[in-house]
Motif scaffolding. Structure first.
Motif, mmCIF file in Angstrom:
data_model
loop_
_atom_site.group_PDB
_atom_site.id
_atom_site.type_symbol
_atom_site.label_atom_id
_atom_site.label_comp_id
_atom_site.label_asym_id
_atom_site.label_seq_id
_atom_site.Cartn_x
_atom_site.Cartn_y
_atom_site.Cartn_z
ATOM 1 N N CYS C 336 0.823 -1.219 0.000
ATOM 2 C CA CYS C 336 0.000 0.000 0.000
ATOM 3 C C CYS C 336 0.847 1.255 0.000
ATOM 4 O O CYS C 336 0.328 2.354 -0.132
ATOM 5 N N GLN C 341 1.590 5.981 -10.067
ATOM 6 C CA GLN C 341 2.239 7.090 -10.741
ATOM 7 C C GLN C 341 3.755 6.928 -10.613
ATOM 8 O O GLN C 341 4.253 6.652 -9.536
ATOM 9 N N VAL C 373 1.013 -2.035 -8.257
ATOM 10 C CA VAL C 373 -0.281 -1.360 -8.274
ATOM 11 C C VAL C 373 -1.081 -1.703 -9.542
ATOM 12 O O VAL C 373 -2.236 -1.332 -9.674
ATOM 13 N N VAL C 469 2.156 11.160 -6.402
ATOM 14 C CA VAL C 469 0.711 11.066 -6.198
ATOM 15 C C VAL C 469 0.148 12.414 -5.751
ATOM 16 O O VAL C 469 -0.785 12.937 -6.341
#
Ligand code: B12
Ligand SMILES: Nc1nc2c(ncn2[C@@H]2O[C@H](COP(=O)(O)OP(=O)(O)O)[C@@H](O)[C@H]2O)c(=O)[nH]1
Ligand SMILES: [Mg+2]
Lengths: 133, 324, 560
Positions: C336, C341, C373, C469
């Protein structure tokens, strides 16, 4: 006339148990003033469509991180159409590769949000696009 | 017949749910529709379920649906959850426990948010019940919020009220004395396999024995329900609960108490309707015209008093009405 | 820690002087923000001094490796004799696809196997169940019967490589397949080694792959502990996992506390239900933690974990065997913490997290891939992730000495604080009547949801930063190759399954399923019957349906 309260459903189709994002969203929607039905994990598309109709929600937000979105998202839209409820907007989010976007849009998903999307932008999208009459 | 009314009477879920929405959102034509619908209501049996949050109300409701479906009865459920006072939003979390019935066309579950109502229900509950009645549901279960002792609105809407208790919730019995005691037709001791269940049962029976025979002549039975996670006993116990509820229903009918309750319900409904036809539009116009603000100022400065102000307002209001 | 009077005075004096300087400096050069905190939002001081650790007693609180409280590790020689196990979590598509990936990883220097199963397998459904629609092979390997399993382990020396299986509700079934496969390959059960994750409490708390209610779920776990203790002595019968708790949004302290409290619950159940002596089975309990992006917090958490467990085993369960007090664990870097990006930055994050795990003394490590991701790891991305560990082990010198950060004012203070925070939670859950009671109340679930929401809000406000991000955004495309699992995998898997159903002896299957049912009803150990059933080619779902039928099904309570 007082404005309608927006009603949304946050749903987790399939066997996916990744609910961190969905639960954050449900809470964020409540804090944005919406009434939110949260289905919990492990729902079939049939359960989701039926619940959305019973609850008269304006929008279903599907969250799927398991890769099963290609099958499950279109199925929900299809079931809504069958039940004469195509006016319920369906959006989705989770781990969704960009190359799947167009097939999902074609299937009737109205917007897709992927990791890194800000909560503000999601709420904004709903406020702009969902105007219950 | 109006097409909306027709569809609802045929059991159409979309139309029914939308009308409930109109009631919640206070759409002007909602009352008109309820007027037309009213003749088709009054035939369902209405069960109220109340008790502290986490007591297992939704889980029991889910089990009761199963039981009533076995008897081939159609079921409507209204599940009420609290509205956040900060945002006006709400998370409607009861339905999640009943999702296995989502696809059963004989079951209609609709969640309501309190939207500021304090009595454990939503203002829309009464009329939402009517919508489900008109749909022809044999049984309607209303699950209250379950926050406090003031949650007694349910008696004005339900025929039978089930109060759910669990062992180990501390001063549960005290709370009961303060309010819920009088409204219970049936008690459930839920999660009865847990430590403290026996004691709760004893305390409760003592209390029931001490209290004078209820006006109804019905002594609320206590049903113990074991752990929902032990499928065999749980379904046995919930079947017994469904049976007890049926018995109470029968009792109400045979003793004539049912008409008494219907009468009480009618009184509440008139009051609610008056509020919706008089108070709400009145307040609304006072607020939007700025009148309320002005009057408050006058009262604050002792240039007027609340009663004179109220008299003036009503006078004007009725004049306007007559003028129309 | 002991400091002479002279030293303490000097320290206090100098610290005061420094504090004055700080105040002066701040007037013209204010800090970038008013509050500095870890990723778990734990506040951190500008400076730590001897004052912070003066109460620590070396022998009791720190000691040396291999001695109570094992703060500095269980192994007296540290990583010198052997590095941590390079164990990459992998599984995808069919058994054959996964077998190929495993062989690639072993070829490239991986030293242990770790299996990711697909959702139907994790949830106890066969590939042709309507519930499996669209999910077969997508998030891991699809296993329906022993035949699939034999393909999975084809060419893998079961007596040499240890295998971990992230399999929770159906752990008994998959472990039975492993045992049956070993038997077929002629490897005695006493020679196989590995781990089944098999920690159901954290499923209710965090991961949400559940099947039966908590009570019977724990019964099945105790069955595996008992069976392992008797017949498979080198198997870790349970991997008590904080990883998932953390990934669901918990803080470091919550991860530690809930995991340890889960461990207590299992130990109590085995002692009560199986009448076993704690020292008979505790040495085979293993743990699994997260290594998140906040470097020092993670190192301290892992150190604190060892000390807490040692104390619990000694003081609460009166264990005698030092091995019962050892907290042995696998670590995975934090999925996580990674971003879609600018995905190459993920390699950097994973490196830092891997380093923290090593400095925290992990026994085994998975490093995430840069494409985390997007999809299951591509071959190339998995290789880079494996290389990251190899660089840490072989080049950086961090494995030369044991617990190199010990004695640092900050590290020891933070270790203490994290331990205290965890005890607070553990005591609270004890007061609630244990973890099952706490889960029924929704306590750990709500605490985690609260932390997850708070972190998300901090991200939105820019109080916590993720590069690419919410700061240092870039419009440049960063194309990376993505793994896609073909829908054909599902179709072929279903064919294979139906083939097996056709050719097997259905009478034998029925008999072995009945045996499992009876064992469930009588409270007997299901393991021997499961091994029999899988040998008769009973499917995963057929066995799980028996569990669901006898024990009932647990549904997501979705508490708020
Ligand atoms: C956290 C996590 C977990 C946690 C889940 C905890 C929990 N209760 O949620 C744990 C450790 C338990 C876990 C387990 C597994 N995981 Co996981 N997990 C992740 C991880 C690292 C982060 C997901 C997350 O929570 N992000 C934070 C939240 C806030 O973001 P989000 O959910 O993406 O939501 C945002 C947007 O996507 C969007 N959004 C999402 N949904 C919706 C819905 C709507 C309507 C809208 C508008 C927007 C929206 O808005 C949110 C805000 O920005 C991802 C990889 C990653 N970094 O994304 C892998 C990942 C999703 N997991 C993966 C896998 C395979 C698994 C397992 C199946 C592994 C296994 N075989 O055992 C298990 C199964 C668990 C289960 N039961 O579901 C894969 C999925 C692969 C795929 N789809 O191809 C991923 C991508 C990792 C990987 N590369 O392998 N996982
Ligand atoms: N162990 C156990 N948990 C139960 C039982 N009934 C309900 N629960 C759990 O208690 C929590 C609250 O139940 P719910 O029905 O939502 O209660 P409500 O708030 O009164 O509607 C949920 O997590 C249920 O799963 C029971 O009989 N045994
Ligand atoms: Mg409820």
């Amino acid at each position: 006339m007082p404005e309608r309260k927006i009603r949304v459903m946050v749903a987790k189709p399939g066997l996916d148990g990744h609910d961190r994002g969905a639960r954050i969203l449900a809470r964020c929607f409540r804090d944005a003033g919406f009434e939110v039905v949260y289905t919990g994990c492990h729902q079939t598309p049939e359960q989701i469509a039926a619940a959305a109709i019973q609850e008269d929600v304006d929008l279903i937000g599907l969250s799927c991180l398991s890769g099963a979105h290609r099958v499950l998202f279109p199925k929900v839209v299809e079931l809504l159409r069958e039940k004469d409820a195509a006016d319920i907007t369906v959006i989705g989010g989770g781990i969704i590769p960009e190359q799947d976007f167009s097939m999902l849009y074609d299937a009737g998903i109205k917007a897709i949000f992927t990791p890194g999307a800000s909560l503000d932008s999601i709420v904004e999208w709903i406020k702009t696009n969902i105007k219950p009459d | 017949m109006d097409s909306t009314i027709k569809k609802i009477c045929e059991g159409d879920v979309r139309t029914a749910s939308r009308l409930i929405r109109d009631i919640e959102d206070k759409r002007p034509d909602a009352n008109t529709k309820i007027k037309k619908l009213y003749a088709h209501t009054g035939k369902s049996f209405i069960i109220g379920i109340t008790g502290a949050p986490g007591a297992g109300k939704s889980t029991l409701t889910d089990a009761l649906i199963t039981e009533f479906r076995k008897l081939n009865k159609t079921v409507g459920v209204l599940a009420v959850d609290p509205t956040s006072p900060f945002s006006g939003g709400a998370i409607l979390g009861d339905r999640i426990r009943m999702q296995r019935h989502a696809e059963d066309s004989g079951v209609f579950v609709r969640s309501l948010a309190t939207r500021g109502a304090l009595g454990g229900l939503s203002q829309a509950a009464g009329n939402a019940i009517h919508v489900m009645e008109a749909m022809g549901k044999d049984i309607i279960i209303v699950e209250t919020v379950g926050i406090g002792q003031q949650e007694i609105d349910i008696i004005n809407h339900a025929h039978s009220v089930v109060v759910v208790l669990v062992p180990g919730m501390g001063d549960e019995i005290q709370t009961m004395k303060a309010g819920l005691m009088e409204i219970a037709d049936i008690f459930v001791i839920n999660k009865a396999n847990r430590a403290g269940a026996g004691q709760l049962q004893t305390e409760l029976s003592t209390m029931l024995n001490l209290s004078p025979q209820t006006a109804d002549g019905w002594k609320p039975p206590i049903v113990a329900v074991g752990d929902a996670f032990e499928p065999a006993t749980f379904s046995e116990n919930t079947a017994e609960l469904a049976q007890t509820i049926e018995e109470h229903h029968l009792y109400l009918k045979q003793s004539g108490k049912l008409t008494e309750r219907m009468h009480r319900k009618a009184m509440t409904e008139i009051k609610d309707a008056l509020s919706s036809c008089l108070m709400e539009p009145l307040l609304h116009s006072l607020i939007t015209s700025g009148e309320l603000e002005k009057l408050s100022e006058k009262i604050k400065n002792r240039k007027s008093d609340p009663y004179t102000a109220a008299e003036e307002i009503t006078e004007k209001f009725f004049q306007k009405r007559r003028g129309k | 820690m002991y400091f002479s009077k002279e030293m303490q005075d000097a320290s206090l004096k100098l610290t005061r002087k420094w504090e004055d300087e700080v105040q002066k400096t701040l007037k013209n050069n204010p800090d970038q923000k008013t509050r500095f905190s870890t990723v778990s939002d734990k506040e951190i001081k500008r400076l730590y001094t001897p004052e912070d650790i003066k109460d620590i007693k070396f022998a009791e609180d720190i000691s040396v490796p291999g001695e109570f409280p094992y703060l500095r590790g269980n192994q007296v020689t540290g990583y010198r004799g052997r590095y941590w196990t390079f164990r990459m979590f992998s599984g995808m598509g069919s058994a054959q696809d996964t077998n190929q990936r495993w062989k690639m990883l072993l070829r490239e220097g991986q030293t242990g196997l770790s299996t990711a199963f697909d959702f139907p397998t994790l949830m106890g459904y066969d590939s042709d169940s309507p519930k499996a629609l669209g999910e077969v092979g997508k998030c891991g390997v699809a296993i329906d019967t022993l035949e699939d399993f034999l393909v999975l382990i084809e060419g893998i020396p079961l007596d040499q490589v240890t295998t971990s299986m992230t399999i929770n509700p159906p752990a008994t079934v998959l472990w039975a397949m492993y045992c049956a496969a070993a038997d077929i390959k002629g490897v005695p059960l006493s020679q196989i080694g590995g781990t089944i994750q098999n920690d159901m409490l954290k499923e209710f708390i965090a991961q949400k792959t559940f099947m039966c209610p908590p009570g019977p779920s724990i019964k099945l776990i105790s069955d595996t502990v008992e069976f392992g203790t008797k017949f498979v002595p080198n198997w870790n019968t349970i991997s008590i996992s904080g990883y998932h708790i953390r990934e669901a949004g918990a803080t470091a302290i919550q991860e530690l506390a809930f995991t340890i409290r889960d461990g207590i619950e299992y130990v109590e159940d085995v002692i009560r239900r199986k009448k076993m002596n704690v020292d008979d089975f505790a040495p085979r309990l293993s743990f699994f933690f997260n290594s998140h992006i906040d470097f020092f917090e993670e190192i301290c958490k892992l150190r604190a974990a060892r000390r807490i467990w040692a104390k619990i085993m000694r003081d609460r369960f009166h264990a005698q065997n030092p091995r019962s007090m050892w907290l042995r664990f696998h670590t995975q870097t934090a999925g996580c913490s990674l971003a879609a990006q600018q995905p190459y930055n993920n390699v950097i994050r994973t490196t830092v997290e891997g380093l923290a795990a090593v400095l925290g003394g992990t026994q085994s490590l998975h490093t995430n891939s840069l494409d985390e991701v997007f999809c299951l790891p591509s071959e190339h991305a998995a290789e880079i992730a494996l290389r990251t560990q190899q660089v840490l082990a072989e080049e950086t010198g961090v494995a030369n000495t044991i617990d190199p950060l010990a004695g640092s004012y900050f590290i020891e203070k933070l270790t203490n604080e994290i331990e205290e925070g965890a005890w607070d939670y553990i005591n609270k859950i004890d007061a609630m009547g244990g973890m099952i009671a706490a889960i029924e109340k929704g306590f750990p679930q709500m605490e985690i949801a609260e932390s997850a929401y708070k972190f998300q809000a901090q991200l939105e406000k820019g109080e916590k930063i993720m590069v690419g991000v919410n700061k240092y955004l870039s419009n440049q495309p960063y194309p990376i190759p993505l793994v896609e699992i073909d829908e054909k995998v599902g179709e072929e898997q279903i064919k294979r399954l139906q083939n097996v159903r056709r050719k097997r002896d259905n009478k034998a299957v029925k008999k072995s399923l009945d045996d499992i049912r009876n064992a469930c009803k009588k409270g007997d150990n299901v393991m021997p019957h499961c091994i029999e059933a899988v040998k008769n080619l009973a499917t995963l779902q057929e066995i799980c349906d028996v569990y669901r039928d006898v024990y009932g099904e647990y549904k997501d309570p979705g508490l708020y």
